[in-house]
Motif scaffolding. Structure first.
Motif, PDB file in Angstrom:
ATOM      1  N   LEU A   1       0.831  -1.202   0.000  1.00 26.44           N
ATOM      2  CA  LEU A   1       0.000   0.000   0.000  1.00 26.44           C
ATOM      3  C   LEU A   1       0.868   1.257   0.000  1.00 26.44           C
ATOM      4  O   LEU A   1       0.607   2.211  -0.736  1.00 26.44           O
ATOM      5  N   MET A   2       1.904   1.240   0.827  1.00 22.92           N
ATOM      6  CA  MET A   2       2.814   2.384   0.887  1.00 22.92           C
ATOM      7  C   MET A   2       3.550   2.573  -0.447  1.00 22.92           C
ATOM      8  O   MET A   2       3.713   3.704  -0.904  1.00 22.92           O
ATOM      9  N   ASP A   3       3.975   1.479  -1.052  1.00 25.69           N
ATOM     10  CA  ASP A   3       4.669   1.574  -2.337  1.00 25.69           C
ATOM     11  C   ASP A   3       3.777   2.227  -3.391  1.00 25.69           C
ATOM     12  O   ASP A   3       4.233   3.039  -4.185  1.00 25.69           O
ATOM     13  N   GLU A   4       2.504   1.868  -3.365  1.00 26.39           N
ATOM     14  CA  GLU A   4       1.566   2.467  -4.321  1.00 26.39           C
ATOM     15  C   GLU A   4       1.322   3.949  -4.002  1.00 26.39           C
ATOM     16  O   GLU A   4       1.227   4.772  -4.915  1.00 26.39           O
ATOM     17  N   LEU A   5       1.243   4.299  -2.738  1.00 28.73           N
ATOM     18  CA  LEU A   5       1.051   5.696  -2.348  1.00 28.73           C
ATOM     19  C   LEU A   5       2.223   6.571  -2.764  1.00 28.73           C
ATOM     20  O   LEU A   5       2.036   7.715  -3.164  1.00 28.73           O
ATOM     21  N   HIS A   6       3.423   6.046  -2.661  1.00 28.19           N
ATOM     22  CA  HIS A   6       4.617   6.826  -2.984  1.00 28.19           C
ATOM     23  C   HIS A   6       4.624   7.304  -4.436  1.00 28.19           C
ATOM     24  O   HIS A   6       5.258   8.305  -4.752  1.00 28.19           O
ATOM     25  N   LYS A   7       3.904   6.637  -5.290  1.00 23.89           N
ATOM     26  CA  LYS A   7       3.819   7.046  -6.696  1.00 23.89           C
ATOM     27  C   LYS A   7       2.992   8.321  -6.872  1.00 23.89           C
ATOM     28  O   LYS A   7       3.039   8.951  -7.915  1.00 23.89           O
ATOM     29  N   HIS A   8       2.232   8.696  -5.853  1.00 22.07           N
ATOM     30  CA  HIS A   8       1.284   9.807  -5.961  1.00 22.07           C
ATOM     31  C   HIS A   8       1.499  10.888  -4.908  1.00 22.07           C
ATOM     32  O   HIS A   8       0.569  11.635  -4.583  1.00 22.07           O
ATOM     33  N   VAL A   9       2.690  10.997  -4.376  1.00 24.78           N
ATOM     34  CA  VAL A   9       2.949  11.926  -3.273  1.00 24.78           C
ATOM     35  C   VAL A   9       2.568  13.364  -3.641  1.00 24.78           C
ATOM     36  O   VAL A   9       1.904  14.054  -2.869  1.00 24.78           O
ATOM     37  N   THR A  10       2.945  13.824  -4.818  1.00 23.99           N
ATOM     38  CA  THR A  10       2.644  15.202  -5.215  1.00 23.99           C
ATOM     39  C   THR A  10       1.140  15.457  -5.264  1.00 23.99           C
ATOM     40  O   THR A  10       0.659  16.458  -4.736  1.00 23.99           O
ATOM     41  N   GLN A  11       0.392  14.539  -5.860  1.00 29.98           N
ATOM     42  CA  GLN A  11      -1.063  14.704  -5.938  1.00 29.98           C
ATOM     43  C   GLN A  11      -1.699  14.625  -4.550  1.00 29.98           C
ATOM     44  O   GLN A  11      -2.642  15.352  -4.252  1.00 29.98           O
ATOM     45  N   LEU A  12      -1.179  13.749  -3.697  1.00 28.65           N
ATOM     46  CA  LEU A  12      -1.730  13.608  -2.351  1.00 28.65           C
ATOM     47  C   LEU A  12      -1.517  14.874  -1.522  1.00 28.65           C
ATOM     48  O   LEU A  12      -2.364  15.240  -0.707  1.00 28.65           O
ATOM     49  N   MET A  13      -0.399  15.557  -1.732  1.00 28.16           N
ATOM     50  CA  MET A  13      -0.131  16.793  -0.995  1.00 28.16           C
ATOM     51  C   MET A  13      -1.099  17.901  -1.384  1.00 28.16           C
ATOM     52  O   MET A  13      -1.308  18.840  -0.619  1.00 28.16           O
ATOM     53  N   GLN A  14      -1.714  17.798  -2.539  1.00 26.28           N
ATOM     54  CA  GLN A  14      -2.623  18.830  -3.013  1.00 26.28           C
ATOM     55  C   GLN A  14      -4.091  18.480  -2.771  1.00 26.28           C
ATOM     56  O   GLN A  14      -4.973  19.274  -3.081  1.00 26.28           O
ATOM     57  N   ASP A  15      -4.352  17.319  -2.200  1.00 24.99           N
ATOM     58  CA  ASP A  15      -5.721  16.865  -1.979  1.00 24.99           C
ATOM     59  C   ASP A  15      -6.082  17.031  -0.499  1.00 24.99           C
ATOM     60  O   ASP A  15      -5.275  16.739   0.380  1.00 24.99           O
ATOM     61  N   GLN A  16      -7.296  17.480  -0.227  1.00 22.40           N
ATOM     62  CA  GLN A  16      -7.692  17.746   1.152  1.00 22.40           C
ATOM     63  C   GLN A  16      -7.699  16.496   2.022  1.00 22.40           C
ATOM     64  O   GLN A  16      -7.497  16.572   3.244  1.00 22.40           O
ATOM     65  N   PHE A  17      -7.945  15.340   1.441  1.00 24.17           N
ATOM     66  CA  PHE A  17      -7.942  14.109   2.213  1.00 24.17           C
ATOM     67  C   PHE A  17      -6.606  13.374   2.072  1.00 24.17           C
ATOM     68  O   PHE A  17      -6.130  12.753   3.008  1.00 24.17           O
ATOM     69  N   GLY A  18      -6.009  13.447   0.920  1.00 20.12           N
ATOM     70  CA  GLY A  18      -4.746  12.775   0.668  1.00 20.12           C
ATOM     71  C   GLY A  18      -3.612  13.308   1.495  1.00 20.12           C
ATOM     72  O   GLY A  18      -2.682  12.576   1.837  1.00 20.12           O
ATOM     73  N   VAL A  19      -3.677  14.575   1.872  1.00 18.27           N
ATOM     74  CA  VAL A  19      -2.608  15.164   2.674  1.00 18.27           C
ATOM     75  C   VAL A  19      -2.510  14.463   4.032  1.00 18.27           C
ATOM     76  O   VAL A  19      -1.439  14.383   4.613  1.00 18.27           O
ATOM     77  N   ARG A  20      -3.566  13.899   4.507  1.00 14.03           N
ATOM     78  CA  ARG A  20      -3.535  13.155   5.769  1.00 14.03           C
ATOM     79  C   ARG A  20      -2.657  11.924   5.665  1.00 14.03           C
ATOM     80  O   ARG A  20      -2.112  11.455   6.652  1.00 14.03           O
ATOM     81  N   MET A  21      -2.553  11.390   4.459  1.00 15.96           N
ATOM     82  CA  MET A  21      -1.741  10.202   4.248  1.00 15.96           C
ATOM     83  C   MET A  21      -0.248  10.552   4.294  1.00 15.96           C
ATOM     84  O   MET A  21       0.573   9.732   4.618  1.00 15.96           O
TER      85      MET A  21
END
Length: 66
Positions: free
Chosen positions: A44-64
Motif C-alpha cells: 500500500l505504501m509503495d503504491e502511495l509513494h507514486k502519488h505523493v505530489t497529488q496527495l499533498m494537493q488533496d484535502q484528504f490525501g494530505v492526511r496520508m
C-alpha cells in the motif's frame, strides 16, 4: 488481527490513490497503517509513494502524507 481476516487488504491494490483521496477511504488506510504489520502495508505504501505530489494537493490525501 489474525492473517485470515486480512484478505480485504489485497483488494486495495490498484485503488490506493482513490482510497487515500476519499473522505472515508483515507481513514481506512490510516487505520491499516496504524494496526497492520509491515508485510501487509508495504504494498500500500509503495503504491502511495507514486502519488505523493497529488496527495499533498488533496484535502484528504494530505492526511496520508503526515
Amino acid at each position: 488481527m489474525v492473517p485470515e481476516r486480512l484478505t480485504f487488504v489485497g483488494s486495495f491494490k490498484g485503488y490506493v490513490y482513490e482510497l487515500a483521496t476519499h473522505p472515508y477511504g483515507c481513514r481506512v488506510l490510516q487505520r491499516c497503517f496504524e494496526h497492520l504489520q509491515e508485510d501487509h502495508i508495504r504494498p500500500l505504501m509503495d503504491e502511495l509513494h507514486k502519488h505523493v505530489t497529488q496527495l499533498m494537493q488533496d484535502q484528504f490525501g494530505v492526511r496520508m502524507i503526515l
